[in-house]
Scaffold this active site. Structure first.
Site, short mmCIF file in Angstrom:
data_model
loop_
_atom_site.label_atom_id
_atom_site.label_comp_id
_atom_site.label_asym_id
_atom_site.label_seq_id
_atom_site.Cartn_x
_atom_site.Cartn_y
_atom_site.Cartn_z
N GLU A 78 0.83 -1.15 -0.07
CA GLU A 78 0.14 0.11 -0.08
C GLU A 78 0.81 1.20 -0.03
O GLU A 78 1.68 1.10 0.81
CB GLU A 78 -0.98 -0.03 1.35
CG GLU A 78 -1.96 1.04 1.33
CD GLU A 78 -2.83 1.02 2.56
OE1 GLU A 78 -4.01 1.33 2.44
OE2 GLU A 78 -2.30 0.48 3.74
N LYS B 222 -9.88 1.17 -2.73
CA LYS B 222 -10.16 0.66 -1.42
C LYS B 222 -11.43 1.03 -0.79
O LYS B 222 -11.84 2.29 -0.73
CB LYS B 222 -8.96 1.14 -0.14
CG LYS B 222 -9.11 0.54 1.20
CD LYS B 222 -7.89 1.38 1.87
CE LYS B 222 -7.71 0.78 3.12
NZ LYS B 222 -6.65 1.47 4.15
N CYS C 139 -5.05 -3.43 2.46
CA CYS C 139 -4.82 -3.36 3.94
C CYS C 139 -6.10 -3.37 4.92
O CYS C 139 -6.48 -4.69 5.46
CB CYS C 139 -4.31 -1.83 4.38
SG CYS C 139 -3.41 -1.83 5.71
#
Length: 264
Positions: free
Chosen positions: A40, A110, A151
């Protein structure tokens, strides 16, 4: 399929971060990897005020990794970067995937944003500067269906179940997982996502200290569909290689048919 998870300590020098990422991709290709995953915010991890200007998905960031994929003949998952968002105040946290010919084959934004308040430890509100994505993504890497995430998504099992139902055999998790949670949760969550979805999990993390005063856990790893960690990075910048046995994945799904037996 031979894969590589690349572990970085990206900081505020974007040019240096990209140079290190390119070096790690070269090492992955030299090690025989067909598919390499970066973490990330691979190009910058630091104070929001110092972040690079957000870019579209066909900007300089994309061009850099498209060229790397093409020149190295490698599938490249370019971790994530600050994509131009829906308004002036917010970007997207976006992953791009490139084929060995340099073609961009997938984009994932995301979905779950890291809004956390832990007294005396962490105060972080990702949603102040990042807009959430809405679409789940399963794409093909070398003919293998691959589900994308980033993440904090890791804490939401319903996302990964949706990816598995859509056909994913590989789940990708680029991350900058914090040290204080990573040491207790990172491996446990990755193994859980592998076991419950009977998929390989490729997790590439940031490692070490970053501004402003935060530390990332690292321990990038590859987990097989049985939940076994088959490769794990040391606590430093580097490349970790693993071979995926896709026939074993199908055997596991046949012998323990939990996906096929689901009722909900």
């Amino acid at each position: 399929m031979r894969v590589a998870v690349c572990q970085l300590n990206s900081r505020e020098d974007r040019a240096h971060n990209l140079a290190v990422a390119r070096e790690l991709l070269e090492r992955a290709a030299a090690g025989g990897a067909e598919f390499a995953v970066l973490p990330e915010y691979v190009d910058f991890l630091g104070r929001s005020a110092d972040a690079p200007k957000p870019e579209p998905i066909d900007g300089e960031f994309a061009a850099f990794f498209a060229a790397a994929a093409r020149e190295l003949g490698l599938w490249v998952h370019a971790g994530s970067f600050h994509e131009t968002g829906p308004d002036a105040a917010r970007t997207y946290n976006t992953s791009l995937l490139f084929a060995p010919e340099g073609e961009r084959t997938a984009v994932y934004r995301k979905i779950h944003l890291y809004d956390v308040e832990i007294a005396g430890r962490v105060s972080y509100q990702e949603s102040r500067t990042v807009a959430p994505g809405e679409a789940t993504v399963v794409t093909e890497v070398g003919g293998v269906p691959t589900g994308l995430s980033i993440c904090y998504d890791l804490r939401f099992p319903e996302l990964y179940r949706r990816l598995a139902i859509a056909g994913a055999r590989i789940l990708v998790v680029p991350a900058a997982f914090m040290l204080h949670t990573g040491r207790d949760h990172w491996e446990v969550l990755l193994r859980a996502r592998a076991i419950e979805n009977q998929c390989y999990v490729l997790a590439a993390g940031q490692v070490g200290d970053h501004e402003p005063g935060r530390t990332c856990f690292g321990r990038s790893m590859v987990v097989d569909p049985w939940g076994t960690v088959i490769a794990q990075a040391a606590d430093t910048v580097g490349v970790t290689l693993a071979d995926l046995d896709l026939a074993r994945l199908e055997t596991i799904r046949t012998e323990v048919p939990s996906l096929a037996n689901r009722r909900l």
